[in-house]
Write an enzyme that holds these catalytic residues in place. Structure first.
Site: not given
Ligand code: GLP
Length: 247
Positions: A71, A139, A141, A146
């Site tokens: 992404d 949440n 995702h 989402e």
């Molecule tokens: C972002 C990314 C996700 C990832 C998430 C978790 O939202 N788009 O792909 O899973 O972060 O992030 P963290 O590891 O910082 O909690």
């Protein structure tokens, strides 16, 4: 689903790196795809640090591997350090033998974002991801799919939930506006990968992990779609695993 609860984040990173190393060295049980799906976020940082260390010690090479980002934010300037492409280059790919040409990501600067999503979806599907690394949002995702995302979804522009914007705010300097949109691979895109590796650390992920692994398969918890995939490894630290009944 294979679920492994690790003593601490360092062990989790080592186990994740073992799996990635097996994949890129071709010694896994897969079809031989050399396409590696990369995630961003704090959870993946230790994994990338471990992989860079192994590369520097001659324990792993990424020669012949192509890498694909899940992404990308919309609205940040090219070169902004918080662009996911910049993040993954900075923490991983520039320190190993994955050249810039071998790293693909959605282009949020494209004049026609719909066409860009179609282009990226096609590129990912053509490459056929062998191993996809995933994190999870608090949440539930995955990538930026989402709650409410269809399991048939493919690469598209999405609005980021208030929860996700709040969770990711700490990556941005206090005076910078946090992006509200992103381009993300869809759930169907992610499920098309041959093997999935989901990483989660910390109590903030505990509810999402319990629902993902033990709850119903529902669009309200996008990561629960992983229950439909035949080859998933979930690596958790104790805090992220604390709400699982099977503990
Ligand atoms: C972002 C990314 C996700 C990832 C998430 C978790 O939202 N788009 O792909 O899973 O972060 O992030 P963290 O590891 O910082 O909690």
């Amino acid at each position: 689903m294979r679920i492994v609860v690790c003593e601490d984040p360092a062990i989790l990173a080592q186990q994740a790196a073992d799996l990635v190393t097996r994949f890129v060295s071709g010694s896994g049980s897969g079809s031989g795809s050399r396409a590696l799906g990369l995630a961003t976020g704090k959870t993946t940082e230790d994994l990338y640090r471990e992989l860079v260390s192994r590369y520097q010690r001659g324990k792993v090479s990424f020669r012949g591997v192509t890498a694909f980002l899940l992404d990308e934010y919309i609205g940040l300037k090219t070169g902004d350090p918080n662009n996911f492409r910049s993040v993954v280059c900075h923490s991983f790919t520039t320190h190993v033998d994955i050249g810039s040409d071998s790293l693909s990501s959605p282009n949020p600067q494209a004049s026609d974002l719909c066409s860009e999503c179609v282009r990226y979806e096609r590129k990912v599907r053509t490459a056929s991801i062998g191993l996809q690394i995933l994190g999870i949002g608090s949440n539930g995702h995955v990538a930026f799919n989402e709650p409410g995302s269809s399991f048939d979804s493919v690469t598209r522009v999405v609005d980021l939930s208030d929860q996700t914007q709040a969770d990711n705010a700490h990556f941005f300097p206090p005076n910078q506006i946090i992006p509200t949109q992103a381009i993300t691979q869809g759930i169907a895109t992610i499920l098309a990968a041959e093997e999935l590796l989901l990483l989660a650390c910390g109590a903030a992920k505990a509810d999402a992990i319990a629902q993902t692994i033990e709850g119903p398969v529902t669009a309200n918890v996008p990561a629960s779609a992983l229950q439909l995939h035949p080859k998933v490894t979930v690596l958790l630290n104790k805090e992220a695993a604390k709400n699982l009944n099977r503990n």
